[in-house]
Design an enzyme around this catalytic site. Structure first.
Site, PDB file in Angstrom:
ATOM      1  N   HIS A  21       0.835  -1.201   0.000  1.00  0.00           N
ATOM      2  CA  HIS A  21       0.000   0.000   0.000  1.00  0.00           C
ATOM      3  C   HIS A  21       0.877   1.261   0.000  1.00  0.00           C
ATOM      4  O   HIS A  21       0.511   2.282  -0.570  1.00  0.00           O
ATOM      5  CB  HIS A  21      -0.925   0.008   1.223  1.00  0.00           C
ATOM      6  N   ASP A 125      -6.519   5.109   2.790  1.00  0.00           N
ATOM      7  CA  ASP A 125      -6.567   3.682   2.522  1.00  0.00           C
ATOM      8  C   ASP A 125      -7.873   3.088   3.061  1.00  0.00           C
ATOM      9  O   ASP A 125      -8.426   3.566   4.056  1.00  0.00           O
ATOM     10  CB  ASP A 125      -5.389   2.997   3.204  1.00  0.00           C
TER      11      ASP A 125
END
Ligand code: UDP
Length: 481
Positions: A21, A125
């Site tokens: 990520h 996120d």
């Protein structure tokens, strides 16, 4: 009310603390900054070094990228000190829930930063579902980043909505994922635990998606057009595709610096090894940043590779660090073995690399597509079984090794190896051999590579979507200070 006049946009990126990520966040930061956006990355002290070269290099190029640190609440959450990244909880199933719980404690520091800086947009996120509410409270539009592609987002939506696996008795019986543009079959054993048992976190993630301004997707339209359309028109999500974001690393230096962590091999050594090989002759074997194999599985991989006779670069990460017993005698030296961290994008882009044995993490999948390299798919956890279907059935640029079992936390092995040497050898022969099927896969992979490159260039589909998003955010009333 703010003014509707164009102004320099300021976007906050708040990535989840895992390599898969953080790396695309790093690429996205550069991408947005290269379009004149002021970018601030929010992260914790031990994750910050990953971004330092992006910031330094970006600043030299006149890009406005900076970082804001927030403390990671390891102690409050009962985690050992220094536990700020998924990589530090990998060997302990007890730490995983604590790690996810600790994320909730980041709400206040994020809110304080948003209050102070009032950016025009927050890209958060999916693992921070509460970020959407915080941003909304302050009048800041928020975008969600899942770190996967349209196909997988559509498949997950269908699985959650229709629960086709509920009345299936056997774990290995296949069922069709309903209402997708293609007929996609999965097994119950390939589904994430969070689908089979109710998960509060996932419930919150789904709700936050509905409340957000939209979804940012690291993909390109031409890769999965039916699913990009399905996600927007059938599921009804507002989404922008801006990828492949790893293509923002153009030259060798960019690709090498992308990782910015202690690599286990010098880039030059890797490149000169590859330079000595014929085009398309080398198999790259790597399973991302999370997966760890036990000795029994490592032996099967080694034996499968050896039997295939193919040149290979293998990035080995054992479950128990330092465990060497698995290595068959005389195996070292058969290929290039990297223990630890490899310059993946640099390797995949080398003309000698003709195949990639991958766990189908979305970044790895897209990096392989961007390099025109067909894959041997070996999914292990998260949404990787969906990505496998995209690669093997929809795009037809890969061969499945035949993995059937979703593994919590990505630990693979135990006493019994999940995938046998014969299956590995067979898949290598199918992908790297000179059969017609292999040739067709290589051709299709090269076509997709070209499409991906065009998508991010001026006038390409991802470029257009990115500039449209920036324009839309510019016209959005600036949050009041
Ligand atoms: N990666 C790398 N070197 C390695 C292992 C991984 O550069 O030795 C990078 C890889 O290029 C990709 C990311 O780490 O960008 C892994 O993300 P992915 O989604 O493929 O898998 P995950 O690590 O999330 O399981």
């Amino acid at each position: 009310m703010g003014s509707a006049e164009p102004h320099q946009l300021h976007i906050f990126f708040f990535p989840f603390m895992a390599q898969g990520h953080l790396l695309p966040a790093k690429d996205m930061a550069r991408l947005f900054a290269s379009h004149g956006v002021k970018v601030t990355i929010i992260t914790t002290p031990l994750n910050a070094p990953l971004f330092s070269n992006t910031i330094d290099h970006g600043n030299q190029l006149g890009l406005d990228i900076s970082i804001q640190l927030i403390p990671f609440p390891s102690e409050e959450a009962g985690l050992p000190p220094g536990c700020e990244n998924v990589s530090s909880i990998q060997n302990s199933s007890e730490l995983v829930p604590k790690f996810f719980k600790s994320l909730d404690l980041l709400q206040k520091p994020l809110e304080d930063l948003l209050q102070e800086h009032r950016p025009d947009c927050l890209v958060a996120d999916m693992f921070f579902p509460w970020a959407t509410d915080i941003a909304a409270k302050l009048g800041i539009p928020s975008l969600i980043f899942h770190g996967t592609g349209f196909f997988s987002l559509c498949a997950l939506d269908s699985l959650r909505r229709y629960k086709p696996f509920e009345n299936i008795e056997s774990e290995t019986q296949t069922f069709i994922v309903p209402n997708l543009p293609d007929q996609i079959e999965l097994m119950r054993s390939q589904l994430p635990v969070s689908l089979k048992t109710p998960s509060e976190l996932w419930q919150r993630i789904i709700e936050s998606e509905g409340k957000s301004y939209g979804v940012l997707v690291n993909s390109f339209y031409e890769l999965e057009p039916a699913y990009a359309d399905h996600y927007r028109k059938v599921i009804g999500r507002k989404a922008w595709h801006i990828g492949p974001v790893s293509l923002s690393n153009r030259g060798i230096a960019d690709k090498a610096q992308r990782v910015n962590r202690a690599k286990s091999i010098e880039d030059d050594e890797c490149l000169s090894w590859l330079n000595s090989k014929k085009p398309n002759s080398v198999l790259f074997v790597s399973f991302g940043s999370v997966v760890r194999f036990t000795a029994s599985q490592l032996i099967e991989i080694a034996m499968g590779l050896e039997a295939s006779g193919c040149s290979f670069i293998w990035v080995v990460r054992a479950k128990d660090e330092g465990e060497q017993r698995w290595m068959p005698e005389g195996f070292e030296g058969k290929g290039l073995i990297i223990r630890g961290w490899a310059p993946q994008v640099l390797i995949l882009d080398h003309p000698a690399v003709g195949g990639f044995v991958t766990h189908c993490g979305w970044n790895s999948t897209l990096e392989s597509v961007s390099a025109g390299v067909p894959m041997i798919t070996w999914p292990i956890f998260a949404e990787q079984f969906n990505n496998e279907k995209l690669v093997t059935q929809v795009l037809r640029i890969g061969v499945s090794v035949g993995a059937h079992e979703w593994r919590v936390g990505g630990f693979v092995g135990g006493e019994r190896a999940a995938v046998k040497r014969e299956d590995i050898e067979k898949a290598i022969e199918q992908l790297m051999g000179d059969g017609e099927e292999a040739e067709q896969m290589r051709t299709r992979a090269m076509e997709l590579k070209e499409m991906g490159r065009r998508a991010v260039e001026a006038g390409g589909s991802s470029y257009i979507d990115l500039t449209a998003l920036i324009e839309e955010l510019r016209l959005h009333p600036k949050p009041a200070v």
